[in-house]
Design a protein around this motif. Structure first.
Motif, PDB file in Angstrom:
ATOM      1  N   VAL A  27       5.505   0.898   7.040  1.00  0.00           N
ATOM      2  CA  VAL A  27       6.459   0.626   5.964  1.00  0.00           C
ATOM      3  C   VAL A  27       7.464   1.756   5.859  1.00  0.00           C
ATOM      4  O   VAL A  27       7.120   2.893   5.545  1.00  0.00           O
ATOM      5  N   PHE A  28       8.709   1.414   6.165  1.00  0.00           N
ATOM      6  CA  PHE A  28       9.822   2.346   6.069  1.00  0.00           C
ATOM      7  C   PHE A  28      10.965   1.632   5.349  1.00  0.00           C
ATOM      8  O   PHE A  28      11.150   0.436   5.516  1.00  0.00           O
ATOM      9  N   SER A  29      11.719   2.385   4.591  1.00  0.00           N
ATOM     10  CA  SER A  29      12.894   1.826   3.932  1.00  0.00           C
ATOM     11  C   SER A  29      13.844   2.969   3.645  1.00  0.00           C
ATOM     12  O   SER A  29      13.600   4.111   4.045  1.00  0.00           O
ATOM     13  N   GLN A  30      14.918   2.679   2.946  1.00  0.00           N
ATOM     14  CA  GLN A  30      15.849   3.733   2.554  1.00  0.00           C
ATOM     15  C   GLN A  30      16.524   3.356   1.252  1.00  0.00           C
ATOM     16  O   GLN A  30      16.639   2.184   0.912  1.00  0.00           O
ATOM     17  N   ARG A  34      18.278   8.682  -5.552  1.00  0.00           N
ATOM     18  CA  ARG A  34      16.897   9.063  -5.875  1.00  0.00           C
ATOM     19  C   ARG A  34      16.270   8.096  -6.871  1.00  0.00           C
ATOM     20  O   ARG A  34      15.097   7.750  -6.766  1.00  0.00           O
ATOM     21  N   GLU A  35      17.046   7.642  -7.827  1.00  0.00           N
ATOM     22  CA  GLU A  35      16.539   6.741  -8.858  1.00  0.00           C
ATOM     23  C   GLU A  35      16.113   5.388  -8.292  1.00  0.00           C
ATOM     24  O   GLU A  35      15.388   4.645  -8.945  1.00  0.00           O
ATOM     25  N   GLN A  36      16.534   5.070  -7.087  1.00  0.00           N
ATOM     26  CA  GLN A  36      16.202   3.794  -6.454  1.00  0.00           C
ATOM     27  C   GLN A  36      14.967   3.868  -5.563  1.00  0.00           C
ATOM     28  O   GLN A  36      14.487   2.838  -5.093  1.00  0.00           O
ATOM     29  N   VAL A  37      14.451   5.055  -5.339  1.00  0.00           N
ATOM     30  CA  VAL A  37      13.353   5.235  -4.379  1.00  0.00           C
ATOM     31  C   VAL A  37      12.125   4.425  -4.773  1.00  0.00           C
ATOM     32  O   VAL A  37      11.581   3.672  -3.958  1.00  0.00           O
ATOM     33  N   GLU A  38      11.658   4.541  -5.997  1.00  0.00           N
ATOM     34  CA  GLU A  38      10.428   3.850  -6.384  1.00  0.00           C
ATOM     35  C   GLU A  38      10.578   2.336  -6.305  1.00  0.00           C
ATOM     36  O   GLU A  38       9.719   1.650  -5.751  1.00  0.00           O
ATOM     37  N   SER A  39      11.670   1.804  -6.821  1.00  0.00           N
ATOM     38  CA  SER A  39      11.842   0.341  -6.795  1.00  0.00           C
ATOM     39  C   SER A  39      12.017  -0.171  -5.365  1.00  0.00           C
ATOM     40  O   SER A  39      11.512  -1.243  -5.017  1.00  0.00           O
ATOM     41  N   THR A  40      12.698   0.594  -4.521  1.00  0.00           N
ATOM     42  CA  THR A  40      12.873   0.198  -3.124  1.00  0.00           C
ATOM     43  C   THR A  40      11.537   0.220  -2.394  1.00  0.00           C
ATOM     44  O   THR A  40      11.222  -0.683  -1.615  1.00  0.00           O
ATOM     45  N   ALA A  41      10.735   1.260  -2.648  1.00  0.00           N
ATOM     46  CA  ALA A  41       9.406   1.346  -2.034  1.00  0.00           C
ATOM     47  C   ALA A  41       8.521   0.203  -2.517  1.00  0.00           C
ATOM     48  O   ALA A  41       7.809  -0.422  -1.713  1.00  0.00           O
ATOM     49  N   ARG A  42       8.567  -0.109  -3.797  1.00  0.00           N
ATOM     50  CA  ARG A  42       7.775  -1.211  -4.360  1.00  0.00           C
ATOM     51  C   ARG A  42       8.156  -2.539  -3.681  1.00  0.00           C
ATOM     52  O   ARG A  42       7.294  -3.340  -3.323  1.00  0.00           O
ATOM     53  N   GLU A  43       9.445  -2.738  -3.490  1.00  0.00           N
ATOM     54  CA  GLU A  43       9.922  -3.959  -2.837  1.00  0.00           C
ATOM     55  C   GLU A  43       9.408  -4.038  -1.394  1.00  0.00           C
ATOM     56  O   GLU A  43       8.947  -5.092  -0.941  1.00  0.00           O
ATOM     57  N   ILE A  45       6.734  -2.523  -0.073  1.00  0.00           N
ATOM     58  CA  ILE A  45       5.279  -2.702  -0.088  1.00  0.00           C
ATOM     59  C   ILE A  45       4.936  -4.165  -0.357  1.00  0.00           C
ATOM     60  O   ILE A  45       4.101  -4.770   0.324  1.00  0.00           O
ATOM     61  N   ALA A  46       5.583  -4.740  -1.345  1.00  0.00           N
ATOM     62  CA  ALA A  46       5.329  -6.146  -1.690  1.00  0.00           C
ATOM     63  C   ALA A  46       5.659  -7.059  -0.515  1.00  0.00           C
ATOM     64  O   ALA A  46       4.912  -8.007  -0.221  1.00  0.00           O
ATOM     65  N   LEU A  47       6.750  -6.766   0.173  1.00  0.00           N
ATOM     66  CA  LEU A  47       7.158  -7.583   1.310  1.00  0.00           C
ATOM     67  C   LEU A  47       6.132  -7.532   2.432  1.00  0.00           C
ATOM     68  O   LEU A  47       5.723  -8.569   2.966  1.00  0.00           O
ATOM     69  N   ILE A  48       5.669  -6.334   2.786  1.00  0.00           N
ATOM     70  CA  ILE A  48       4.723  -6.196   3.894  1.00  0.00           C
ATOM     71  C   ILE A  48       3.352  -6.789   3.547  1.00  0.00           C
ATOM     72  O   ILE A  48       2.653  -7.324   4.402  1.00  0.00           O
ATOM     73  N   LEU A  49       2.965  -6.715   2.265  1.00  0.00           N
ATOM     74  CA  LEU A  49       1.662  -7.244   1.841  1.00  0.00           C
ATOM     75  C   LEU A  49       1.731  -8.701   1.398  1.00  0.00           C
ATOM     76  O   LEU A  49       0.700  -9.300   1.075  1.00  0.00           O
ATOM     77  N   ASP A  50       2.949  -9.255   1.362  1.00  0.00           N
ATOM     78  CA  ASP A  50       3.162 -10.635   0.933  1.00  0.00           C
ATOM     79  C   ASP A  50       2.597 -10.880  -0.475  1.00  0.00           C
ATOM     80  O   ASP A  50       1.832 -11.819  -0.700  1.00  0.00           O
ATOM     81  N   ILE A  51       2.965  -9.982  -1.390  1.00  0.00           N
ATOM     82  CA  ILE A  51       2.562 -10.098  -2.791  1.00  0.00           C
ATOM     83  C   ILE A  51       3.803  -9.895  -3.664  1.00  0.00           C
ATOM     84  O   ILE A  51       4.847  -9.470  -3.172  1.00  0.00           O
ATOM     85  N   GLY A  52       3.680 -10.182  -4.939  1.00  0.00           N
ATOM     86  CA  GLY A  52       4.777  -9.949  -5.857  1.00  0.00           C
ATOM     87  C   GLY A  52       4.928  -8.462  -6.152  1.00  0.00           C
ATOM     88  O   GLY A  52       3.944  -7.711  -6.107  1.00  0.00           O
ATOM     89  N   GLU A  53       6.143  -8.030  -6.427  1.00  0.00           N
ATOM     90  CA  GLU A  53       6.378  -6.615  -6.735  1.00  0.00           C
ATOM     91  C   GLU A  53       5.553  -6.151  -7.925  1.00  0.00           C
ATOM     92  O   GLU A  53       5.093  -5.013  -7.966  1.00  0.00           O
TER      93      GLU A  53
END
Length: 76
Positions: A27-30, A34-43, A45-53
């Motif tokens: 899992v890599f993203s960009q 800085r304020e977008q890091v957590e929400s981008t990471a959450r998105e 993670i949810a995508l790779i695990l096929d779950i809701g954010e």
């Protein structure tokens, strides 16, 4: 079963924050800000695990910034 929490490393790279998730090696993203890091990471993670954010567990963000040039050199 997914981990209860995720350790996200966001490293400054030029104008972007390069994001990796320790528990999910692929899992890599960009994010631009800085304020977008957590929400981008959450998105991501949810995508790779096929779950809701909202189903993604807690996220701990570690910010890594480059050292200032010359900060380690003594004056003189």
């Amino acid at each position: 079963m997914s981990p209860a929490s995720y350790h996200v490393v966001a490293e400054r790279s030029g104008d972007w924050w390069a994001i990796t998730v320790a528990e999910l090696g692929g899992v890599f993203s960009q994010a631009r800000h800085r304020e977008q890091v957590e929400s981008t990471a959450r998105e991501a993670i949810a995508l790779i695990l096929d779950i809701g954010e909202s189903d993604v567990g807690p996220i701990e963000v570690e910010l890594v910034t480059p050292e200032r040039v010359g900060a380690a050199n003594p004056a003189g």
